[in-house]
Design an enzyme around this catalytic site. Structure first.
Site, PDB file in Angstrom:
ATOM      1  N   HIS A   8      40.009  42.465  40.454  1.00 49.62           N
ATOM      2  CA  HIS A   8      38.666  43.005  40.654  1.00 49.62           C
ATOM      3  C   HIS A   8      38.102  43.617  39.381  1.00 49.62           C
ATOM      4  O   HIS A   8      38.835  43.948  38.446  1.00 49.62           O
ATOM      5  CB  HIS A   8      38.702  44.076  41.751  1.00 49.62           C
ATOM      6  CG  HIS A   8      39.589  45.239  41.366  1.00 49.62           C
ATOM      7  ND1 HIS A   8      39.171  46.262  40.554  1.00 49.62           N
ATOM      8  CD2 HIS A   8      40.877  45.507  41.679  1.00 49.62           C
ATOM      9  CE1 HIS A   8      40.147  47.127  40.373  1.00 49.62           C
ATOM     10  NE2 HIS A   8      41.210  46.682  41.040  1.00 49.62           N
ATOM     11  N   GLU A  76      45.380  46.153  47.509  1.00 48.29           N
ATOM     12  CA  GLU A  76      46.272  46.750  46.527  1.00 48.29           C
ATOM     13  C   GLU A  76      47.499  47.360  47.195  1.00 48.29           C
ATOM     14  O   GLU A  76      47.497  47.656  48.390  1.00 48.29           O
ATOM     15  CB  GLU A  76      45.517  47.826  45.718  1.00 48.29           C
ATOM     16  CG  GLU A  76      46.328  48.544  44.653  1.00 48.29           C
ATOM     17  CD  GLU A  76      46.890  47.610  43.570  1.00 48.29           C
ATOM     18  OE1 GLU A  76      47.769  46.797  43.912  1.00 48.29           O
ATOM     19  OE2 GLU A  76      46.479  47.735  42.399  1.00 48.29           O
TER      20      GLU A  76
END
Length: 219
Positions: A8, A76
């Site tokens: 990201h 994550e």
């Protein structure tokens, strides 16, 4: 199948794994990634549900206009008690953990309920396997640094404790390319941490945001 894994873009907070949107630089990183991926024949864009990944994927998809899929298995690593802390707070509260982790001798989970590399690999690999069952030849997945390290570690059959070996700095919006051979049912790492689309834009490099995983020496 070609699977393009994208970390990201830069988020607008330095606190550990907080669910926040992209910074101005992060949006620019995503724009540059989108421009580059426009020529890759992408047929679908996946991401985790976390804001920084969703926003990155949505910006990239402005250049691709392909189906969007959210899959929480791409999120994550769970940092446990470190979540929401600053670097200095983590060093003060979890210095012993950080020092032990830096030795890469044991796959220890993040403290107070967090995940370790093996746990992250198993959920991300399940998502990857499901992805290979889809009728695509080229897919983009926006995910996270910990997921990328865990996935690569597991794919090469390395000791899970060594996951920090992959990429001292995995750049935001870099491309990691994995090819899946349908006939042999094997995965092949074609590229790691490719950020050529940032050429001439040094301010977008991660060194201006963080120092990668940090180490704390005992004593």
């Amino acid at each position: 199948m070609n699977i393009y894994l994208i970390r990201h873009g830069r988020q607008n907070s330095r606190l550990c794994n907080v669910d926040v949107e992209l910074s101005k630089e992060g949006r620019e990183q995503a724009e540059l990634a989108g421009e580059r991926l426009r020529n890759y024949g992408i047929e679908a864009v996946y991401s985790s549900q976390l804001l920084r990944a969703k926003e990155t994927a949505d910006i990239i998809n402005q250049y691709l206009d392909k189906p969007r899929v959210i899959d929480e298995r791409w999120q994550e690593a769970d940092f446990g008690g470190m979540t929401g802390l600053s670097d200095e707070e983590m060093k003060q509260k979890y210095g012993d953990f950080l020092a032990k982790r830096a030795t890469m001798t044991e796959d220890i989970p993040y403290p107070d309920g967090g995940e370790n590399c093996q746990m992250v690999f198993h959920r991300a690999f399940a998502a990857l396997k499901d992805l290979t069952k889809q009728p695509y030849e080229n897919v983009c997945v926006v995910t996270h640094g910990g997921v990328l390290r865990a996935l690569l570690t597991g794919l090469v059959g390395a000791d899970y404790a060594k996951w920090l070996t992959f990429g001292r700095q995995i750049e935001n919006c870099s491309i990691t390319h994995i090819m899946y051979d349908e006939k042999m049912e094997t995965f092949h790492i074609e590229r790691l941490n490719d950020f050529a689309h940032f050429e001439g834009k040094d301010y977008l490099m991660r060194k201006h945001f963080g120092n990668g995983f940090f180490q704390v020496k005992k004593g």
